[in-house]
Design a protein around this motif. Structure first.
Motif, PDB file in Angstrom:
ATOM      1  N   UNK B 134     -33.351  35.859  16.734  1.00  0.00           N
ATOM      2  CA  UNK B 134     -31.946  35.784  16.320  1.00  0.00           C
ATOM      3  C   UNK B 134     -31.590  37.062  15.572  1.00  0.00           C
ATOM      4  N   UNK B 136     -28.826  39.004  15.766  1.00  0.00           N
ATOM      5  CA  UNK B 136     -27.460  39.404  15.415  1.00  0.00           C
ATOM      6  C   UNK B 136     -26.613  38.273  14.845  1.00  0.00           C
ATOM      7  N   UNK B 137     -27.291  37.172  14.433  1.00  0.00           N
ATOM      8  CA  UNK B 137     -26.594  36.116  13.706  1.00  0.00           C
ATOM      9  C   UNK B 137     -27.592  35.547  12.715  1.00  0.00           C
ATOM     10  N   UNK B 139     -29.947  33.247  10.844  1.00  0.00           N
ATOM     11  CA  UNK B 139     -30.597  32.009  11.243  1.00  0.00           C
ATOM     12  C   UNK B 139     -32.005  32.069  10.716  1.00  0.00           C
TER      13      UNK B 139
END
Lengths: 457, 457, 457
Positions: B134, B136-137, B139
């Protein structure tokens, strides 16, 4: 103007030889000791001049021809081998293949062991005499069957090779057959063969004979557009010489050419493509074979073979194919005494002449036309070009369909061959219908620019 | 001038690794927690620098690179999951795949229901740990086998993810291997792989290892014309960064390139074509495979995959293929813990290095020559390039045939690869014979214009 | 701007007819005595004007139209044949095919032998009445079954053919449906059929009915770019007339066209290609059939057939195909009384309308886009165009794959159809995803130059 006339003249093809005539010529030419130069080659050209009004070009030894020079002339008088018991066991007068072609002179006696490097035979084909040449390095030798060689006893052998290398000439002959008087000039078609092989029938009496009979057949037919050029010389060095003199002329004028070789045996015809692979030469031949249901094989170009290697060399890259039956090394009789008068048939030679005439018919018929009423289909009924009563089935009429294809496709960029291939119709039908449409003013000759682009092969 | 030398040096290919050496490297690199940034990726590059004298380019977080920017650096220290009984059931130190790559830091305890959105497993492959990222977000999460997940009891679980996002760097390394001293400049060949994957063997320890050993092998060979460029970075964002700096240089210089990926398993080699599909990259690889009888599959380009998607993006459209064995998603072990050290073999990795050297040999040998005597076949005997005695069978000699093909085809527009494909002869034979013909003055280098047209891929 | 809207409007395709409606129209149009001119043809156009707001163009007899001129108008009143016993055995009021179409007037009595040249029947299909015309030569005659003809007794027959040739008109009707208000101008799509055949159902009530219902369906849909042109006239001479007036307009504007003919029977759809063979017309139709799994056959162009022969004549050479089911002469019922109302089905006609709408959808969706961020793959996550969590399998997502293909292929030279063919994805998916990418600023319309090159068919 009966533009289609050439195509309908099958019945009047009076120039074709009879089987007896072909066999007579094979027997006359067979025993001559030919080579790339010398009296045998000149004699062969002199004899064929009975069929073709050749111009003979005798080129002096040493003349520079492209990357080559004309070799010295080989004088052959006599060649024999005597065994230790003094019996003459080989004599070139009995079979020209017994002498290595272009042998240097030699007189003397040798032990068998000394003689062996001068003997040539074929272990894989022990009954046959091989054809061996040594044009460009001094050598002398005899060729014989491997069976005979195996039986040679120890002892001294007597060698007599009465030959000579002189400053003489190499002969290349040609003949140009122009269109019939008053006709157009559509460029040239070349037929080329070679005359340097001694007693072998398929390779190469068949090529010169097809060439000579083809001349006679074409001379007897009306020629609407094409000039036909017939060239005969020694293989390879002969086309080198010819190109050194005529290469630029051919670059301007040649539309299609065919090397005729190995064309008298019992195999179907083979067309070996030109280097470019899509020239008028192969297009016309393939279409002629298709239209006439002539069985044939297509071979891709390769740079071996006969004179096509020179015509298709990158500096020229001419539209020249080779037309043959069995293909060189794939024929086990090739370059051996098995390539004899039984290996060829008069029928094969005659059929090859006919196929060449068929190809010429296609080339003569191949034009670029331009529809003069290209907007919509013309009003056939006004031009009296279609049945006036439309009933089921009649519109399938092949002549009408040919007219429709021609009017649709003749945009000034396509030749008849391209249209024949697209619509799966014979060139003869299309040319005949094109003549009718031209008569009605619906087709006119295409532009020169398009002609030069398409018809130059 | 021994232009063919490069092609004959099989025996001296001293740079090839032994199976033991390959296995040692696989074991050293396996346990490192790699990602697109961070210490694990840098350590991997530092270790491989033992084989390749890499230049390391550490790009600061936030740097604009084409449409992207360099992400923040991910610091990983520790990640564990404890069950309601306090037992440590997952630990990224045991398998790097247990942690969702690029997880945000988290410390706390959650009910199983709260934890579930942070757990990742594969119902269809219940024994395997999936590889989840993950980048680019924000998490965090754990990956585990579906079997283990099914056995999780209700209760509170203790999560420790000791990671950090910092303003750091992302590393891209490269190395340029020029032609041997005094040689020509024929442009560049690119090999590119990526180093961002944690503990998976085929995808992607195999690519970096083939790249590194290939460097060593090529460095030990004479290089006649080509410059070799080796690029290693994180997948996708790494080639984006590299292109942002070197894209224009590659546009001028790149002749062929290969992305090395998934290349260590037991499948035959696969060549995924470039977007253009007919560049020097695929032509050379296919010819090398053919000449060496290397079993292989050809795959059409598609815009998924690894870094080829960037090299083949429309603004660059470079001649870059991907060289692999099993193809991404078609391999059920892909992106799971089944892609382990048993899934790859040292022999596959060594054979891939050899295949890459074979491709480079073909590229080195690929030139455009021009026949300097293009009118007719040259007089071989004068140039001492053919046997002087013509006997049946001898003209089939392959060296002589190769010479004839070269002289016929070398019109200054075709490269050796095109000729090899036409005449079905290996590049090594053609290049060797071309060198002999060039020595004899019959071939000269083709024009720059033709070179630029053909060799630019 | 919902560019993809046109593609999603299946549910609102309110213009489609019901089977009852189709059958009603077939029955209304069936009995009319149509010909290339005359009241029956005008009546047919008037009736179809209930579905299509046609402009009627009544062209005076004798008007020059390209190579043709408009024929005189044929007035038909009555045609009967009485046998020697005075019984009326043939009456054109019972079946329009009984009268040779365009028969000259005649009144009188003849012996059977005199009558025979005026009788037409089909020995191979003895139960059927043939369709016979004589437009361009004076003739009168009757058509009857061969069985009936065989039973005719000797004696005198009474002929009444009450027709007349007058200076009147020939009608060609058209209707232009522009894009929805405020939309772009992407050129024109032509649908053309013909209305000159008397009582035959497939050839040719099916074509005019598909054309009329297609108008109604397209008029009910949003039209984003294309102008639709519907043309109905007599076969052949009608398109000649239309081209004489609108040919230059169509040369500028026409992107794709379809002649609708023989399209109501039970065979699958057939697409007969244009002369060029690779225009937008065939590309769009083939893609539409593929995307919708519509069974179909492809036929190469030939210059027979219906009005496509004029649209594809070399002066125009338009991107016009023919869309049909059974192909002319390959259908044994063609041009006979077996082509009756049982030979066609309402379902076939409705399915043909739907297929035409599908083709129009593809043409509307076909654009040239240009990737505005062509260097490397764009940063999907920043543009919110990809899932942020990468797990095994998810990257195979078809929408994401479509986006990748579009970004890779949209270099400003390729249209959506070319991309669909390369990546084997439906146009609807690609157009939908292109709209999303355009919304995100990653695609922009391609250059005018490229558009004109590619979209002109």
């Amino acid at each position: 103007m009966d533009r289609a006339g050439f195509l309908r003249l099958e019945a009047s093809m009076t120039g074709l030889p009879s089987p007896d005539e072909v066999e007579g010529w094979l027997r006359r030419l067979w025993p001559i000791m030919r080579s790339i130069t010398g009296a045998g080659q000149r004699l062969t050209h002199d004899m064929l001049a009975e069929l073709v009004p050749f111009d003979h070009w005798d080129i002096p030894s040493g003349t520079r021809i492209l990357d080559w020079e004309v070799p010295r002339e080989w004088v052959f008088r006599r060649a024999t081998l005597e065994d230790p018991a003094g019996r003459r066991i080989l004599d070139a007068a009995e079979h020209t293949l017994h002498l290595v072609n272009y042998s240097q002179p030699f007189q003397g006696s040798l032990d068998l062991a000394e003689l062996q490097p001068h003997l040539h035979s074929l272990p894989d084909r022990p009954w046959a005499i091989p054809y061996v040449t040594s044009y460009y390095a001094p050598h002398w030798g005899f060729c014989l069957s491997d069976e005979m060689r195996a039986g040679l006893a120890e002892g001294r052998y007597g060698v007599t090779i009465d030959t000579e290398m002189i400053d003489g000439v190499m002969r290349v002959s040609d003949c140009v057959l122009p269109p019939s008087p008053g006709e157009e000039d559509g460029g040239e078609v070349l037929f080329s063969s070679y005359s340097c092989h001694p007693s072998m029938a398929n390779n190469e009496l068949s090529g010169p004979l097809v060439l000579a009979f083809l001349y006679r057949a074409l001379a007897a037919l009306p020629r609407r557009r094409m000039t036909y050029r017939f060239v005969l010389g020694p293989e390879n060095v002969g086309s080198i010489a010819y190109l050194s003199r005529h290469g630029e002329h051919l670059r301007q004028r040649l539309r299609a050419g065919y090397v005729l070789t190995n064309i008298g045996d019992r195999q179907p015809l083979s067309l070996k493509k030109s280097q470019r692979g899509d020239t008028l030469a192969e297009r016309a031949a393939i279409q002629a074979f298709t239209d006439r249901d002539i069985p044939h094989r297509l071979l891709d170009f390769d740079p071996r073979g006969a004179d096509e290697r020179n015509y298709c060399s990158p500096g020229y890259n001419f539209p020249v194919c080779a037309l043959m039956r069995s293909y060189f090394q794939q024929n086990p009789a090739y370059h051996t005494s098995d390539d004899n008068l039984d290996f060829v048939t008069a029928e094969s030679i005659i059929a090859a002449v006919e196929a060449c005439v068929d190809i010429c018919r296609v080339i003569e018929a191949n034009r670029i036309w331009r529809n003069t009423a290209p907007f919509g289909e013309p009003f056939f009924s006004r031009h009296d070009l279609a049945p006036t009563l439309s009933t089921p089935g009649v519109s399938a009429d092949r002549q009408l369909l040919a007219r429709r294809w021609l009017l649709n496709q003749c945009d000034g960029s396509r030749d008849i061959l391209a249209i024949a291939q697209r619509c799966h119709m014979p060139v003869a039908l299309l040319a005949e219908q094109a003549a009718i449409l031209a008569q009605a003013g619906l087709l006119a000759p295409g532009s020169d620019h398009a002609v030069s682009h398409h018809l130059r092969g």
